[in-house]
Design a protein around this motif. Structure first.
Motif, short mmCIF file in Angstrom:
data_model
loop_
_atom_site.label_atom_id
_atom_site.label_comp_id
_atom_site.label_asym_id
_atom_site.label_seq_id
_atom_site.Cartn_x
_atom_site.Cartn_y
_atom_site.Cartn_z
N LYS A 74 104.30 15.40 -131.30
CA LYS A 74 105.29 16.92 -130.52
C LYS A 74 104.92 16.10 -128.75
CE LYS A 74 105.82 20.72 -132.23
NZ LYS A 74 105.99 22.05 -132.72
N VAL A 75 105.25 16.01 -127.72
CA VAL A 75 104.82 15.88 -126.79
C VAL A 75 105.21 16.91 -125.93
CG1 VAL A 75 105.44 14.03 -124.82
CG2 VAL A 75 105.33 13.27 -126.49
N LEU A 76 103.97 17.37 -125.04
CA LEU A 76 104.23 18.49 -124.96
C LEU A 76 103.95 18.36 -122.84
CD1 LEU A 76 101.73 21.20 -126.92
CD2 LEU A 76 105.08 20.93 -126.92
N VAL A 77 104.40 19.23 -121.72
CA VAL A 77 103.86 19.21 -120.60
C VAL A 77 103.38 20.73 -120.21
CG1 VAL A 77 104.64 18.87 -118.37
CG2 VAL A 77 105.45 17.73 -119.94
N PRO A 78 102.62 21.03 -119.98
CA PRO A 78 102.06 22.59 -119.32
C PRO A 78 103.19 22.80 -118.46
CG PRO A 78 100.11 21.26 -119.04
CD PRO A 78 101.48 19.79 -119.85
N ASP A 79 103.74 22.46 -117.42
CA ASP A 79 104.48 23.39 -116.85
C ASP A 79 106.10 22.07 -117.07
OD1 ASP A 79 106.42 24.32 -114.70
OD2 ASP A 79 104.81 25.68 -114.41
N MET A 80 107.33 22.75 -117.23
CA MET A 80 108.66 21.88 -117.51
C MET A 80 108.66 21.66 -115.87
SD MET A 80 109.54 20.06 -119.84
CE MET A 80 109.30 20.01 -121.20
N ASN A 81 108.26 22.84 -115.15
CA ASN A 81 109.06 22.25 -114.42
C ASN A 81 108.60 21.45 -113.22
OD1 ASN A 81 110.93 24.53 -114.12
ND2 ASN A 81 109.50 25.99 -113.73
N ALA A 82 107.31 20.09 -113.62
CA ALA A 82 106.73 19.60 -113.11
C ALA A 82 107.36 18.15 -113.02
CB ALA A 82 105.25 19.65 -113.51
N GLY A 83 108.30 18.64 -111.70
CA GLY A 83 109.46 16.90 -111.54
C GLY A 83 108.72 16.28 -110.59
N CYS A 84 109.17 14.86 -109.82
CA CYS A 84 109.19 14.13 -109.53
C CYS A 84 109.97 13.29 -108.05
CB CYS A 84 108.60 12.69 -110.20
SG CYS A 84 108.73 11.47 -109.49
N SER A 85 110.08 13.98 -107.06
CA SER A 85 110.84 13.95 -105.78
C SER A 85 111.59 12.69 -106.13
CB SER A 85 110.17 13.85 -105.22
OG SER A 85 109.11 13.16 -104.40
N LEU A 86 110.94 11.02 -107.08
CA LEU A 86 111.26 9.85 -106.73
C LEU A 86 112.25 10.01 -107.68
CD1 LEU A 86 111.40 7.25 -105.70
CD2 LEU A 86 108.72 6.73 -107.10
N ALA A 87 111.79 10.59 -108.93
CA ALA A 87 113.25 10.15 -110.12
C ALA A 87 114.37 11.04 -109.52
CB ALA A 87 111.94 11.01 -111.16
N ASP A 88 114.25 12.25 -108.95
CA ASP A 88 115.37 13.01 -108.73
C ASP A 88 116.26 12.55 -107.55
OD1 ASP A 88 114.72 15.05 -110.20
OD2 ASP A 88 113.70 16.27 -107.95
N SER A 89 115.59 11.53 -106.91
CA SER A 89 115.81 10.45 -105.63
C SER A 89 117.09 9.31 -106.20
CB SER A 89 115.22 9.98 -104.31
OG SER A 89 114.40 9.03 -105.45
N CYS A 90 117.01 9.30 -107.52
CA CYS A 90 117.93 8.15 -108.51
C CYS A 90 118.47 8.83 -109.18
CB CYS A 90 116.55 7.58 -108.53
SG CYS A 90 117.73 5.45 -109.19
N LYS A 280 98.86 26.07 -127.63
CA LYS A 280 98.82 27.55 -128.67
C LYS A 280 100.04 27.63 -129.51
CE LYS A 280 99.41 31.51 -127.43
NZ LYS A 280 98.11 32.86 -126.59
N ASN A 281 101.39 27.79 -128.46
CA ASN A 281 102.26 28.07 -128.47
C ASN A 281 103.65 26.60 -128.64
OD1 ASN A 281 102.26 30.68 -127.61
ND2 ASN A 281 103.01 29.81 -125.66
N GLU A 282 102.62 25.25 -128.78
CA GLU A 282 103.48 23.94 -128.83
C GLU A 282 104.67 23.78 -127.82
OE1 GLU A 282 102.96 22.60 -133.03
OE2 GLU A 282 101.33 23.77 -133.32
N SER A 283 104.89 24.48 -126.18
CA SER A 283 105.62 24.58 -126.13
C SER A 283 105.14 25.17 -124.55
CB SER A 283 106.37 25.91 -126.77
OG SER A 283 107.72 26.24 -125.28
#
Ligand code: 13P
Length: 312
Positions: A74-90, A280-283
């Motif tokens: 199970k892979v979790l990221v504390p905030d799913m809005n943590a994006g990347c401008s570089l990834a978005d540029s492609c 705690k929520n695994e999400s």
């Protein structure tokens, strides 16, 4: 704060979770992580852990890479809005069209990309291994390099290659002010300028050392007697100051502010509170389309194999 840290530690033990953090994370997140590292190290740890849960304190593509390498965890990221401008540029559809227009080219993609971009890539690289991986191809190999144009130009300049570059960039590294770095150098003539290769060419030409976050940290640790001007996301200063408490580190300023550091607002979205909630929520949990993951795992594993061979 201490209570929150204690609760996170307890949950981590109970759930057999591994907390990974990038050097650009908030200091308090770095302090609680099992491992803090650059993009390559995060992928290497994610690939070999026997934890049941990986909490990736970084941005979305780092979570995706971990999930692709460890699909049963199970892979979790504390905030799913943590994006990347570089990834978005492609965007994947445009990149795939570009790749199809150049069928004779080998595709080398920076790890700061979506899983869908990695799925049309031959080998993934990070800033730690990009030069060596590009140099592992014959000199006349035709190579597409995406998405970071600054990193691509830097690799072209140090290898003498002529890779075809995608026009992408990291909004944080693009922002460093050449004028303000020149002023800082004048005020601190003894200072060594450390710069990440995602910086613009004009900044890199002012730098004494160009390298990944891990490489810049390693340089500072091995020369703690010097003063440093640091041109990369300012989160790295936390670990630099921890490892070299008597060394002066001066963050290189961005051009759009009168003073201060250059922070990535996406990296800062992860907080201790969100880390606690996510354990705690695994999400929120990272999901990758299985067909895309099946294709994307090959270029990532190829990168890990080459890196292991080269002891990176
Ligand atoms: P490294 O982690 O390879 O130094 O690169 C920094 C970065 O771009 C993270 O998004």
């Amino acid at each position: 704060m201490n209570e929150l840290v204690e609760s996170i530690r307890k949950l981590k033990e109970e759930k057999n979770a591994l907390i990974l953090a990038h050097y650009y994370q908030r200091g308090e997140i770095q302090d609680i992580a099992d491992y803090v590292g650059d993009s390559l190290a995060l992928a290497q740890w994610a690939a070999k852990t026997d934890a049941d849960i990986i909490v990736m304190c970084g941005v979305h593509f780092m979570g995706e890479t971990a999930k692709i390498l460890s699909p049963d965890k199970k892979v979790l990221v504390p905030d799913m809005n943590a994006g990347c401008s570089l990834a978005d540029s492609c965007p994947a559809d445009r990149f795939e069209r570009f790749v199809k227009e150049h069928p004779e080219y080998t595709v080398v993609s920076y790890v700061n990309t979506t899983a869908a971009v990695k799925a049309v890539t031959d080998v993934v690289v990070t800033s730690t291994n990009a030069r060596q991986i590009v140099e592992s191809f014959p000199e006349d190999e035709k190579i597409i390099f995406g998405p970071d144009q600054n990193l691509g130009n830097f690799i072209n300049s140090v290898t003498g290659r002529n890779m075809l570059l995608w026009d992408g960039a990291c909004h944080v590294h693009e922002k460093f002010s050449v004028e303000k770095i020149v002023e800082l150098k004048a005020a601190h003539p003894e200072a060594v300028v450390l710069a990440h290769p995602e910086c613009k060419g004009a900044v890199l030409r002012l730098a004494d050392v160009v390298g990944s976050t891990a490489a810049l940290l390693k340089y500072a640790v091995s020369h703690p007697e010097k003063t440093y001007i640091v041109a990369t996301e300012s989160g790295i200063l936390h670990e630099m100051r921890k490892k070299c408490p008597n060394t002066e580190f001066i963050p290189a300023p961005p051009s759009d502010e009168s003073c201060g550091c250059n922070e990535c607002e996406f990296m800062r979205l992860n907080t201790l509170e969100k880390l606690y909630e996510c354990l705690k929520n695994e999400s929120p949990e990272i999901k990758v389309d299985p067909e895309i993951a099946r294709k994307a795992v090959k270029p990532i594993q190829r990168m890990l194999e080459i890196s292991e061979r080269l002891k990176l």
